[in-house]
Design a protein around this motif. Structure first.
Motif, PDB file in Angstrom:
ATOM      1  N   HIS A 250       5.085  43.643  78.256  1.00  0.00           N
ATOM      2  CA  HIS A 250       5.729  44.007  76.987  1.00  0.00           C
ATOM      3  C   HIS A 250       7.245  43.911  77.074  1.00  0.00           C
ATOM      4  N   SER A 251       7.794  43.867  78.304  1.00  0.00           N
ATOM      5  CA  SER A 251       9.247  43.789  78.455  1.00  0.00           C
ATOM      6  C   SER A 251       9.805  42.456  77.967  1.00  0.00           C
ATOM      7  N   PHE A 252       8.940  41.443  77.771  1.00  0.00           N
ATOM      8  CA  PHE A 252       9.406  40.187  77.183  1.00  0.00           C
ATOM      9  C   PHE A 252      10.028  40.447  75.814  1.00  0.00           C
ATOM     10  N   ARG A 253       9.435  41.368  75.065  1.00  0.00           N
ATOM     11  CA  ARG A 253       9.925  41.705  73.727  1.00  0.00           C
ATOM     12  C   ARG A 253      11.297  42.369  73.809  1.00  0.00           C
ATOM     13  N   HIS A 254      11.478  43.253  74.791  1.00  0.00           N
ATOM     14  CA  HIS A 254      12.781  43.883  75.004  1.00  0.00           C
ATOM     15  C   HIS A 254      13.823  42.841  75.407  1.00  0.00           C
ATOM     16  N   ALA A 255      13.442  41.993  76.369  1.00  0.00           N
ATOM     17  CA  ALA A 255      14.393  41.030  76.938  1.00  0.00           C
ATOM     18  C   ALA A 255      14.856  40.007  75.906  1.00  0.00           C
ATOM     19  N   SER A 256      13.916  39.451  75.138  1.00  0.00           N
ATOM     20  CA  SER A 256      14.274  38.389  74.194  1.00  0.00           C
ATOM     21  C   SER A 256      15.154  38.910  73.062  1.00  0.00           C
ATOM     22  N   THR A 257      14.831  40.083  72.518  1.00  0.00           N
ATOM     23  CA  THR A 257      15.635  40.613  71.414  1.00  0.00           C
ATOM     24  C   THR A 257      17.012  41.067  71.880  1.00  0.00           C
ATOM     25  N   SER A 258      17.078  41.678  73.059  1.00  0.00           N
ATOM     26  CA  SER A 258      18.373  42.118  73.597  1.00  0.00           C
ATOM     27  C   SER A 258      19.266  40.917  73.914  1.00  0.00           C
ATOM     28  N   LYS A 259      18.674  39.874  74.489  1.00  0.00           N
ATOM     29  CA  LYS A 259      19.434  38.668  74.822  1.00  0.00           C
ATOM     30  C   LYS A 259      19.914  37.966  73.554  1.00  0.00           C
ATOM     31  N   ALA A 260      19.050  37.908  72.539  1.00  0.00           N
ATOM     32  CA  ALA A 260      19.426  37.254  71.287  1.00  0.00           C
ATOM     33  C   ALA A 260      20.629  37.951  70.661  1.00  0.00           C
ATOM     34  N   LEU A 261      20.619  39.287  70.664  1.00  0.00           N
ATOM     35  CA  LEU A 261      21.753  40.025  70.108  1.00  0.00           C
ATOM     36  C   LEU A 261      23.023  39.754  70.898  1.00  0.00           C
ATOM     37  N   LYS A 262      22.894  39.721  72.215  1.00  0.00           N
ATOM     38  CA  LYS A 262      24.050  39.449  73.072  1.00  0.00           C
ATOM     39  C   LYS A 262      24.616  38.058  72.832  1.00  0.00           C
ATOM     40  N   GLU A 263      23.733  37.098  72.501  1.00  0.00           N
ATOM     41  CA  GLU A 263      24.167  35.718  72.267  1.00  0.00           C
ATOM     42  C   GLU A 263      24.654  35.492  70.836  1.00  0.00           C
ATOM     43  N   GLY A 264      24.694  36.549  70.037  1.00  0.00           N
ATOM     44  CA  GLY A 264      25.270  36.443  68.700  1.00  0.00           C
ATOM     45  C   GLY A 264      24.299  36.171  67.575  1.00  0.00           C
ATOM     46  N   VAL A 265      22.992  36.254  67.833  1.00  0.00           N
ATOM     47  CA  VAL A 265      22.012  36.072  66.766  1.00  0.00           C
ATOM     48  C   VAL A 265      22.127  37.254  65.805  1.00  0.00           C
ATOM     49  N   HIS A 266      22.131  36.961  64.509  1.00  0.00           N
ATOM     50  CA  HIS A 266      22.287  38.017  63.507  1.00  0.00           C
ATOM     51  C   HIS A 266      21.132  39.010  63.603  1.00  0.00           C
ATOM     52  N   ILE A 267      21.461  40.281  63.417  1.00  0.00           N
ATOM     53  CA  ILE A 267      20.463  41.338  63.562  1.00  0.00           C
ATOM     54  C   ILE A 267      19.296  41.157  62.591  1.00  0.00           C
ATOM     55  N   ASP A 268      19.565  40.629  61.394  1.00  0.00           N
ATOM     56  CA  ASP A 268      18.493  40.405  60.415  1.00  0.00           C
ATOM     57  C   ASP A 268      17.488  39.378  60.916  1.00  0.00           C
ATOM     58  N   GLU A 269      17.987  38.364  61.610  1.00  0.00           N
ATOM     59  CA  GLU A 269      17.111  37.325  62.159  1.00  0.00           C
ATOM     60  C   GLU A 269      16.241  37.887  63.284  1.00  0.00           C
ATOM     61  N   ILE A 270      16.821  38.764  64.089  1.00  0.00           N
ATOM     62  CA  ILE A 270      16.067  39.415  65.166  1.00  0.00           C
ATOM     63  C   ILE A 270      14.957  40.272  64.578  1.00  0.00           C
ATOM     64  N   TYR A 271      15.286  41.062  63.570  1.00  0.00           N
ATOM     65  CA  TYR A 271      14.294  41.918  62.923  1.00  0.00           C
ATOM     66  C   TYR A 271      13.167  41.082  62.319  1.00  0.00           C
ATOM     67  N   LYS A 272      13.526  39.995  61.670  1.00  0.00           N
ATOM     68  CA  LYS A 272      12.532  39.139  61.017  1.00  0.00           C
ATOM     69  C   LYS A 272      11.590  38.521  62.037  1.00  0.00           C
ATOM     70  N   SER A 273      12.140  38.024  63.136  1.00  0.00           N
ATOM     71  CA  SER A 273      11.324  37.383  64.159  1.00  0.00           C
ATOM     72  C   SER A 273      10.379  38.378  64.822  1.00  0.00           C
ATOM     73  N   ALA A 274      10.884  39.575  65.118  1.00  0.00           N
ATOM     74  CA  ALA A 274      10.084  40.573  65.831  1.00  0.00           C
ATOM     75  C   ALA A 274       9.131  41.339  64.919  1.00  0.00           C
ATOM     76  N   GLY A 275       9.310  41.188  63.599  1.00  0.00           N
ATOM     77  CA  GLY A 275       8.415  41.872  62.666  1.00  0.00           C
ATOM     78  C   GLY A 275       8.840  43.277  62.310  1.00  0.00           C
ATOM     79  N   TRP A 276      10.135  43.584  62.457  1.00  0.00           N
ATOM     80  CA  TRP A 276      10.643  44.899  62.082  1.00  0.00           C
ATOM     81  C   TRP A 276      11.235  44.842  60.684  1.00  0.00           C
ATOM     82  N   SER A 277      11.145  45.937  59.951  1.00  0.00           N
ATOM     83  CA  SER A 277      11.731  45.994  58.618  1.00  0.00           C
ATOM     84  C   SER A 277      13.242  46.148  58.728  1.00  0.00           C
ATOM     85  N   GLU A 278      13.927  45.893  57.629  1.00  0.00           N
ATOM     86  CA  GLU A 278      15.391  45.957  57.629  1.00  0.00           C
ATOM     87  C   GLU A 278      15.897  47.359  57.951  1.00  0.00           C
TER      88      GLU A 278
END
Length: 307
Positions: A250-278
């Motif tokens: 399950h840590s893949f989910r932690h790692a990918s979202t944390s890395k995406a944020l660090k690399e400048g991916v917009h938070i809305d895009e991270i939420y959308k990909s992971a299935g979290w609401s705004e």
């Protein structure tokens, strides 16, 4: 029971069924004097607390009883003032703990995958591990979601784009909605999810009587469980030198979202990909973690010493 099962995913249903069985045992232990009222529900939740259960477990019981018992005083069980006050107290006494305080760098896993070479050179086992790892990282989805992918729901829109529809009921599935994942072609074939998926489908296309994407790597070929996919992901972590006694699949989910944020991916895009609401606080509370890096303060300091 049918209402309870229809309202949740398969994994959540198993947790709710356990709550239901505990509730039935509790009712029987009370004997003839048992009375179904909101105070009784709180007493049951307190019993779980005395057994040493944590906030998450007790909160799951609250959710299950909300569906099972209906309403009291025009409130659903989980929203009744007595229950919400009780849960606030549990939250203070046993606050939900974060599984990880930091997380591994996905770059380490991607370097391992790239070192394996082209897809055509891989046996089915390593090809399965590669596809599972790329899907887990690029989608930020749970292992449960990966195991729910059906071959008929994979659509190559063009040579450079694939859509994957998840029609099975999952933990975050809302009524009338199906989750859709989009993946584009990547310039490096060794790390391209689309290319890996195409090759995997061609290799396993002759497997009979299976609707699932992932199949076993040995005869007789058949659909695999989420546990098997989780084992593949842990194997990839091991190969990458990541401590699997600490970090699970399950840590893949932690790692990918944390890395995406660090690399400048917009938070809305991270939420959308992971299935979290705004408005969800799940990412900030439980998934946003510092990434372990070999270029930390100590490493830089020690490497500055010239031998």
């Amino acid at each position: 029971m049918k209402v309870l099962q229809a309202s949740c995913s398969d994994s959540t249903w198993k947790q709710y069924l356990n709550v239901f069985n505990k509730w039935q045992t509790y009712r029987q232990s009370c004997g003839p004097q048992f009375s179904l009222k909101i105070e009784t529900v709180v007493e049951f939740l307190f019993m779980l607390y005395e057994e040493g259960k944590g906030y998450s477990c007790i909160n799951t019981a609250r959710s299950a009883l909300s569906i099972l018992l209906g309403r009291f005083d025009d409130y659903a069980v989980g929203n009744h003032p007595l229950v919400t006050r009780f849960m606030k107290g549990i939250g203070r006494l046993r606050p939900p703990s974060c599984k990880y305080s930091l997380v591994w760098d996905p770059s380490n896993v991607l370097l391992v995958i790239a070192s394996w070479g082209c897809n055509e050179s891989l046996n089915l086992k390593n090809l399965s591990k590669k596809l599972a790892a790329l899907l887990a990282l690029c989608s930020a989805q749970r292992v449960q979601t990966l195991s729910a992918i059906r071959r008929n729901d994979i659509h190559f829109v063009s040579k450079d784009m694939v859509q994957i529809f998840i029609k099975s009921r999952l933990k975050t599935t809302k009524p009338g909605q199906a989750h859709v994942m989009h993946f584009s072609k990547y310039h490096d074939d060794k790390l391209c999810l689309l290319t890996c998926l195409q090759h995997y489908l061609s290799v396993t296309g002759g497997v009979p009587a299976t609707e699932n994407l992932f199949v076993s790597t040995k005869l007789p070929y058949k659909s695999v469980s989420s546990q098997t996919i989780g084992n593949w992901l842990r194997s990839v972590l091991q190969i990458a030198g990541i401590d699997t006694t600490v970090f699970k699949s399950h840590s893949f989910r932690h790692a990918s979202t944390s890395k995406a944020l660090k690399e400048g991916v917009h938070i809305d895009e991270i939420y959308k990909s992971a299935g979290w609401s705004e408005k969800s606080r799940v990412f900030a509370s439980f998934y946003k973690r510092p990434i372990v890096s070999c270029n930390d303060f100590m490493s830089r300091l020690l490497s500055s010493c010239k031998k």
